[in-house]
Design an enzyme around this catalytic site. Structure first.
Site, PDB file in Angstrom:
ATOM      1  N   LYS A 159      60.264 -53.536  -6.927  1.00 41.69           N
ATOM      2  CA  LYS A 159      58.888 -53.142  -6.619  1.00 41.69           C
ATOM      3  C   LYS A 159      58.372 -52.200  -7.704  1.00 41.69           C
ATOM      4  O   LYS A 159      59.093 -51.313  -8.172  1.00 41.69           O
ATOM      5  CB  LYS A 159      58.831 -52.470  -5.244  1.00 41.69           C
ATOM      6  CG  LYS A 159      57.413 -52.070  -4.816  1.00 41.69           C
ATOM      7  CD  LYS A 159      57.403 -51.445  -3.432  1.00 41.69           C
ATOM      8  CE  LYS A 159      55.977 -51.060  -3.023  1.00 41.69           C
ATOM      9  NZ  LYS A 159      55.919 -50.468  -1.667  1.00 41.69           N
TER      10      LYS A 159
ATOM     11  N   SER B 179      52.916 -52.714   1.453  1.00 42.49           N
ATOM     12  CA  SER B 179      52.532 -52.679   0.047  1.00 42.49           C
ATOM     13  C   SER B 179      53.570 -53.306  -0.893  1.00 42.49           C
ATOM     14  O   SER B 179      53.293 -53.459  -2.098  1.00 42.49           O
ATOM     15  CB  SER B 179      52.298 -51.227  -0.396  1.00 42.49           C
ATOM     16  OG  SER B 179      53.485 -50.454  -0.312  1.00 42.49           O
TER      17      SER B 179
ATOM     18  N   SER C 122      55.735 -50.755   4.769  1.00 45.97           N
ATOM     19  CA  SER C 122      55.535 -51.576   3.581  1.00 45.97           C
ATOM     20  C   SER C 122      56.730 -52.402   3.129  1.00 45.97           C
ATOM     21  O   SER C 122      56.600 -53.195   2.198  1.00 45.97           O
ATOM     22  CB  SER C 122      55.072 -50.696   2.414  1.00 45.97           C
ATOM     23  OG  SER C 122      53.795 -50.173   2.671  1.00 45.97           O
TER      24      SER C 122
END
Length: 535
Positions: A124, A199, A223
């Site tokens: 990420k 996210s 997330s």
């Protein structure tokens, strides 16, 4: 005499150099002496009534103190190690990135053997990989290249993993949907007109597309679990502090989590074995006495004697869809075939109060740490990424207008609350977090895990270009009611695909006791076996 007087008026920086180096060479000041006008503005901010003479005296006193900043600036600070060589990688072309899930592509190899040998990993883009651009989904951080590896990056490479790139995340991770990233919306792998949730947006999509074996997600309000649910994969938010957050961009130290995502529970458990564990005090979220069990060895499929509680308040929300509730209930009851007992349990504080408590903590906490304090805040011991602090400070000064609507909402509301109410509600939210933790713990005294829908509804359409601010904020922040309370309390939570309704994935969330991530994984694995045997 002229030069001597000028030296004194310049604040004595020449004397700093003479005392330190024994020579009169000029050295640029690290921190300049504040002007009287700057001190007057600071005095006004704190309601101090000081005349010019007093300001002058304070200015003179400060000059000596600033010698400390000059010396600290000269000293070399320790950084997390960069053990494995790599090239900077490349920005993928649209044709090789049709779902817009990759931010940056790499080919970083580590050890030739280990638990993750040969497995491909997406990181990420709120996680530092040295020498590789990190944007964190935002124009604010665009152009930043860290010079350090996050602890979990080093652990992945030490275990033989291959880092294939950085996955897209939402703008500074402040969204549960998949359209606020500065690089554009990430498309759902099952229906490219719909959101893949966030996210950790790109991580879920890349797994669903089978472009990588494993992925890293971050989680402050859901997330990891939200994109796992809407991508039909597995995402595990570990117990708070189990996996070191060192080298990842924080939002609020009390709700920050980083963890594994994969297509199977076995791979998720394997990755957790690699990621988890104390990192020598660089991350204050971690207790020093951490032990990491072999999670994979406990994936037996046998749940004999285990008690599963369907959390009553996690179903039938205002936004719930009946088919999602029904599918998760049905999925949970299938665990009886593995030996578990399944019944209903109630935690009245879960909804809506759990969301209210999270709001009180997250809005002001994230504003103060992420925006006002340039991503790190103060008051904790550990690794402070100073290069990222500088990059964020420059970005907020030059690119604030390019922030997403959700980040602007956070900044405006957080600043309003700070100025008009101080930290009262943040403090009360943290205090109420203990009450919320106790409520879940009492339910977990009688049950081994709690189960509810990860998201109470199916993936929604991505917003149109003419969507209003309110529409975008609602879509980005409206799906976290079941997930965000467990960021406040720090309980482990995992989302696994319960099935598909109308062709869209439905996530089931399994929550367990603190540092009993093994049981959460064990229950998820048992369900996975049952689900896959019937497909």
């Amino acid at each position: 005499m002229l030069w001597s007087g000028l030296f004194r008026r310049l604040g004595g920086y020449g004397r700093v150099v003479v005392q330190r180096r024994g020579k009169g060479r000029y050295s640029a000041p690290a921190v300049r002496t504040p002007s009287l006008q700057q001190l007057a503005r600071a005095a006004d901010r704190f309601n101090l009534n000081l005349d010019q003479a007093e300001l002058q005296e304070f200015q003179n006193v400060m000059k000596g103190t600033l010698e400390s900043y000059q010396r600290v600036d000269q000293l070399v600070q320790p950084l997390p190690p960069v053990k494995w060589p790599r090239t900077p990688g490349w920005r993928p072309q649209p044709k090789e990135n049709p779902h817009n899930a990759w931010y940056w592509r790499t080919e970083i190899t580590g050890a030739p053997s280990g638990k993750l040998q040969g497995k491909t990993v997406a990181i990420k883009d709120n996680v530092a990989v040295a020498g590789v651009p990190m944007m964190n989904g935002s124009r604010v951080l665009e152009g930043y290249i860290p010079e350090y590896d996050a602890t979990i990056v080093t652990r992945i490479l030490d275990a033989g993993g291959i880092i294939k790139g950085k996955s897209v995340c939402e703008d500074l991770c402040m969204s549960g949907s998949s359209f606020t990233s500065a690089t554009g919306p990430v498309l759902n792998a099952h229906d490219n007109t719909r959101s893949s949730a966030g996210s950790s947006t790109g991580s879920g999509t890349l797994l669903a597309l089978k472009e990588v074996d494993l992925a890293i997600g971050g989680d402050q309000g859901g997330s990891i679990r939200l994109p796992a649910a809407w991508s039909g994969v597995v995402g595990h938010k570990p117990t708070h502090g189990l996996v070191p957050y060192t080298g990842c961009v924080p939002m609020d130290i009390t709700i920050d989590h980083i963890g594994p995502m994969a297509r199977t529970v076995a791979d998720t458990a394997l990755m957790l074995e690699v990621l988890a564990g104390f990192d020598g005090g660089l991350d204050p979220r971690q207790p020093p006495n951490l032990t990491v069990p072999e999670y994979t060895s406990q994936l037996t499929g046998d749940l004999s004697g285990m008690r599963v509680g369907l959390l009553r308040e996690g179903f039938g929300l205002v936004t719930s869809e009946a088919d999602v509730d029904d599918m998760v209930r049905e999925a949970a009851h299938k665990l009886t075939s593995a030996g578990a007992t399944v019944d209903e349990v109630s935690v009245p504080l879960h909804y809506p109060d759990g969301t209210h408590i999270w709001n009180a903590v997250a809005i002001q906490g994230c504003t103060q740490i992420m925006v006002e304090r340039d991503g790190v805040g103060v008051g904790w011991k550990g690794f402070y990424p100073t290069s990222m602090v500088d990059a964020l400070a420059r970005g907020y000064n030059s690119r604030a207008n390019d922030m997403s609507v959700t980040l602007k909402l956070l900044t405006l509301l957080g600043e309003y609350l700070n100025k008009n109410y101080g930290n009262r509600y943040y403090a009360k939210g943290q205090n109420l977090g203990r009450t919320l933790t106790k409520a879940y713990n009492e339910a977990l005294d009688t049950h081994d895990v709690l189960i509810m829908p990860t998201v109470p509804y199916k993936p929604v359409k991505l917003p149109d270009g003419d969507a209003s601010i309110s529409e975008m904020c609602h879509q980005a922040l409206g799906l976290i009611h079941n997930t965000c309370p467990f960021n406040v309390t720090g309980h482990p939570g995992l989302s696994i695909n319960a099935g598909f309704s109308q062709g869209l994935p439905v996530g089931m969330m399994i929550v367990g006791r603190h540092f009993d991530d093994a049981t959460v994984l064990k229950v998820a694995h048992a369900f996975e076996k049952i689900r896959d045997s019937n497909s």
